[in-house]
Write a protein that holds these residues in place. Structure first.
Motif, mmCIF file in Angstrom:
data_model
loop_
_atom_site.group_PDB
_atom_site.id
_atom_site.type_symbol
_atom_site.label_atom_id
_atom_site.label_comp_id
_atom_site.label_asym_id
_atom_site.label_seq_id
_atom_site.Cartn_x
_atom_site.Cartn_y
_atom_site.Cartn_z
ATOM 1 N N LEU A 7 62.347 0.291 -25.779
ATOM 2 C CA LEU A 7 62.361 -1.115 -26.933
ATOM 3 C C LEU A 7 62.164 -2.221 -26.103
ATOM 4 C CD1 LEU A 7 64.703 0.340 -29.584
ATOM 5 C CD2 LEU A 7 62.354 0.082 -29.699
ATOM 6 N N VAL A 8 61.737 -3.088 -26.139
ATOM 7 C CA VAL A 8 61.467 -4.568 -25.507
ATOM 8 C C VAL A 8 61.626 -5.755 -26.659
ATOM 9 C CG1 VAL A 8 60.301 -5.950 -23.921
ATOM 10 C CG2 VAL A 8 60.265 -3.677 -23.376
ATOM 11 N N ASP A 9 62.647 -6.520 -26.483
ATOM 12 C CA ASP A 9 62.882 -7.448 -27.530
ATOM 13 C C ASP A 9 62.083 -8.849 -26.972
ATOM 14 O OD1 ASP A 9 63.999 -10.070 -28.840
ATOM 15 O OD2 ASP A 9 65.320 -8.407 -29.697
ATOM 16 N N ILE A 10 61.193 -9.155 -27.567
ATOM 17 C CA ILE A 10 60.416 -10.500 -27.389
ATOM 18 C C ILE A 10 60.576 -11.573 -28.199
ATOM 19 C CG2 ILE A 10 58.532 -8.835 -26.305
ATOM 20 C CD1 ILE A 10 56.866 -9.536 -29.019
ATOM 21 N N SER A 11 61.877 -11.747 -28.766
ATOM 22 C CA SER A 11 62.377 -12.855 -29.804
ATOM 23 C C SER A 11 62.172 -14.264 -28.940
ATOM 24 C CB SER A 11 63.629 -12.558 -30.133
ATOM 25 O OG SER A 11 63.648 -11.454 -31.097
ATOM 26 N N SER A 12 62.368 -14.336 -27.615
ATOM 27 C CA SER A 12 62.422 -15.499 -26.933
ATOM 28 C C SER A 12 60.933 -15.991 -26.574
ATOM 29 C CB SER A 12 63.321 -15.399 -25.615
ATOM 30 O OG SER A 12 62.502 -14.360 -24.786
ATOM 31 N N VAL A 13 59.868 -15.018 -26.589
ATOM 32 C CA VAL A 13 58.686 -15.494 -26.435
ATOM 33 C C VAL A 13 58.157 -16.385 -27.485
ATOM 34 C CG1 VAL A 13 56.286 -14.978 -26.140
ATOM 35 C CG2 VAL A 13 57.968 -13.630 -25.074
ATOM 36 N N SER A 14 57.439 -17.482 -26.957
ATOM 37 C CA SER A 14 57.025 -18.719 -27.980
ATOM 38 C C SER A 14 56.040 -18.167 -28.943
ATOM 39 C CB SER A 14 56.394 -20.002 -27.162
ATOM 40 O OG SER A 14 56.153 -20.883 -28.003
ATOM 41 N N SER A 15 56.022 -18.454 -30.211
ATOM 42 C CA SER A 15 55.147 -17.881 -31.154
ATOM 43 C C SER A 15 54.339 -19.099 -31.637
ATOM 44 C CB SER A 15 55.932 -17.199 -32.411
ATOM 45 O OG SER A 15 54.989 -17.087 -33.258
ATOM 46 N N ARG A 16 53.088 -18.928 -31.941
ATOM 47 C CA ARG A 16 52.168 -20.060 -32.605
ATOM 48 C C ARG A 16 52.069 -19.830 -34.065
ATOM 49 N NH1 ARG A 16 47.582 -21.321 -28.018
ATOM 50 N NH2 ARG A 16 48.950 -21.131 -26.154
ATOM 51 N N ASP A 17 52.495 -18.792 -34.514
ATOM 52 C CA ASP A 17 52.430 -18.588 -35.996
ATOM 53 C C ASP A 17 53.755 -18.649 -36.638
ATOM 54 O OD1 ASP A 17 53.082 -15.579 -37.245
ATOM 55 O OD2 ASP A 17 53.043 -15.817 -35.055
ATOM 56 N N ALA A 18 53.655 -19.328 -37.988
ATOM 57 C CA ALA A 18 54.901 -19.524 -38.820
ATOM 58 C C ALA A 18 55.681 -18.259 -38.843
ATOM 59 C CB ALA A 18 54.506 -20.312 -40.102
ATOM 60 N N LEU A 19 55.146 -17.230 -39.033
ATOM 61 C CA LEU A 19 55.905 -16.040 -39.327
ATOM 62 C C LEU A 19 56.473 -15.488 -38.059
ATOM 63 C CD1 LEU A 19 53.431 -14.494 -41.936
ATOM 64 C CD2 LEU A 19 55.407 -15.985 -42.317
ATOM 65 N N ASN A 20 56.153 -15.764 -36.855
ATOM 66 C CA ASN A 20 56.760 -14.981 -35.770
ATOM 67 C C ASN A 20 56.190 -13.795 -35.612
ATOM 68 O OD1 ASN A 20 58.147 -17.446 -35.141
ATOM 69 N ND2 ASN A 20 59.973 -16.542 -35.929
ATOM 70 N N HIS A 21 55.084 -13.332 -36.152
ATOM 71 C CA HIS A 21 54.333 -11.956 -35.914
ATOM 72 C C HIS A 21 53.422 -11.628 -34.966
ATOM 73 C CE1 HIS A 21 54.145 -8.074 -37.909
ATOM 74 N NE2 HIS A 21 52.882 -8.248 -38.497
ATOM 75 N N SER A 22 53.013 -12.705 -34.409
ATOM 76 C CA SER A 22 51.710 -12.312 -33.425
ATOM 77 C C SER A 22 52.014 -12.746 -31.997
ATOM 78 C CB SER A 22 50.594 -13.198 -34.224
ATOM 79 O OG SER A 22 50.152 -12.789 -35.286
ATOM 80 N N ARG A 23 53.411 -12.582 -31.541
ATOM 81 C CA ARG A 23 53.551 -12.986 -30.448
ATOM 82 C C ARG A 23 52.863 -12.329 -29.210
ATOM 83 N NH1 ARG A 23 59.152 -13.557 -32.601
ATOM 84 N NH2 ARG A 23 59.786 -15.691 -32.096
ATOM 85 N N TYR A 24 52.664 -10.958 -29.812
ATOM 86 C CA TYR A 24 51.751 -10.076 -28.890
ATOM 87 C C TYR A 24 50.286 -10.693 -28.096
ATOM 88 C CZ TYR A 24 48.422 -9.284 -32.341
ATOM 89 O OH TYR A 24 47.320 -9.488 -33.186
ATOM 90 N N ALA A 25 49.935 -11.673 -28.939
ATOM 91 C CA ALA A 25 48.698 -12.255 -28.537
ATOM 92 C C ALA A 25 48.989 -13.048 -27.381
ATOM 93 C CB ALA A 25 47.910 -13.147 -29.641
#
Length: 391
Positions: free
Chosen positions: A325-343
């Motif tokens: 399990l890798v928590d990526i919460s600190s990665v900046s998100s470009r969508d308002a839902l914080n659902h597409s950080r993987y991109a």
């Protein structure tokens, strides 16, 4: 981009909350509705435009889908279900000024290749032609690597296609990009229908994974499932395990991003699938608002993509079940839902191979935080690893 992996013991975070306030749920619904009101690309964006420009890159995306073919071939595929798999090949031009993590949408049939993602060519394929082209492309890479992307809920065919092209362009590695597109309705209020369509597509994805891994020129396959596509991915892996298809499972390198799966169902799926090599890697974030709403409408059942890796029970489960399990919460998100950080993280996917320094840390069973700092617009930027992942 600077990447740090740390063990949860090195990070003080609040314990997991098991309730979901009604007011927050309505707030999330409002965010979802506002997000859905923006302009979305129609099928005209995949109409072939055979000219490109100097400095543009081209990406060839191979498609396998359980969607129905459109009445007009130029429109690609519809949101309806089809019993038999269909196959296609799309050649897509990436504009010279492409911003990693983004899709520069044309939003009309008059795409400008100097500014937009542009489809140059669209070819319908038979199953035999699909296999032949994948095999030939895998030999041409020199490394025999293919990547299968399974999109999530509320995604049209063209959105999934261009996302696959973006991921392929931003990884900066040679590999064969394959999109598995299931018949999402691409409508916010069709969550239940999408879940049924994903379930309908289990056999289709299982067959595609069997097809691709059976090709002698394909040495390994990165299987990447996002959101509801993570549920579909796990169901296909479960089926391969029940069929005792060790050949297929042995070639897979599986990553799930924000998987929309009930945590108990996820644990049961993992038990049937058994330990993978390299271990299954799951990207999670507690502030994913889309998963928060999914949790609300499904009886407040925790989603696997929101697991709190500081919870001792979660950590013990991951280590026991051979899951990273890798928590990526600190990665900046470009969508308002914080659902597409993987991109935005596409550039580091090659570094998640178990033979790399970052990969060897990320792939250890258990849980870690991924800290992305100093993100740069330079697409040639590489991932730097620092810190340690203590056990």
């Amino acid at each position: 981009m600077q990447i740090t992996l740390t063990h949860p013991a090195d990070d003080a975070r609040a314990p997991r909350k098991r309730f979901f306030p009604l007011g927050l749920a309505f707030g999330l619904l409002l965010v979802l509705l506002v997000s859905a009101c923006g302009q979305r690309p129609g099928p005209e964006v995949i109409y072939p435009h055979p000219a490109t420009v100097e400095g543009a890159r081209t990406v060839t995306v191979y498609v396998a889908t359980t969607r129905e073919r459109a009445e007009e071939p130029i429109d690609g595929f519809t949101p309806e279900r089809e019993d038999d798999l269909s196959y296609a090949e799309f050649v897509i031009s990436i504009p010279p000024g492409h911003d990693p993590g983004e899709i520069e949408w044309p939003y009309s049939r008059k795409a400008r290749p100097e500014e937009h993602f542009t489809v140059l060519k669209h070819t319908a394929l038979s199953k035999a032609a699909f296999d032949a082209r994948i095999g030939r492309a895998a030999r041409a890479t020199g490394n025999g690597v293919a990547g299968v992307f399974v999109h999530g809920f509320n995604v049209s065919f063209q959105e999934g296609l261009f996302r696959m092209a973006q991921l392929a362009a931003d990884t900066n590695v040679s590999g064969v990009p394959i999109l598995f597109s299931w018949p999402s309705q691409a409508r916010l209020l069709d969550y239940a229908t999408d879940k049924e369509s994903a379930t309908f597509s289990r056999d289709g994805l299982t067959d595609v994974l069997d097809q691709v891994t059976a090709l002698s020129s394909v040495r390994s396959v990165m299987l990447f499932g996002h959101s509801m596509g993570g549920w579909l991915t796990m169901e296909a892996l479960r089926q391969l395990s029940l069929e005792d298809n060790r050949r297929a499972l042995g070639k897979l390198n599986v990553i799930l991003a924000a998987p929309d799966i009930d945590e108990d169902v996820f644990a049961a799926q993992v038990d049937v699938i058994g330990p993978l090599d390299p271990p299954l890697l799951v990207m999670v974030s507690g502030d994913d608002r889309a998963l928060g709403f999914s949790r609300f409408i499904q009886g407040n059942r925790q989603r696997a993509g929101q697991l709190d890796i500081t919870d001792p029970e979660v950590l013990e489960m991951a280590e026991r079940k051979n899951v990273a399990l890798v928590d990526i919460s600190s990665v900046s998100s470009r969508d308002a839902l914080n659902h597409s950080r993987y991109a935005a993280l596409a550039a580091i996917y090659p570094e998640l191979d178990e033979d790399t320094e970052l990969g060897s840390m990320a792939r250890r069973p258990g849980a870690r935080f991924l800290d992305a700092v100093g993100r740069t617009a330079n697409p040639a930027a590489t991932a730097e690893t620092r810190g340690a992942a203590g056990q």
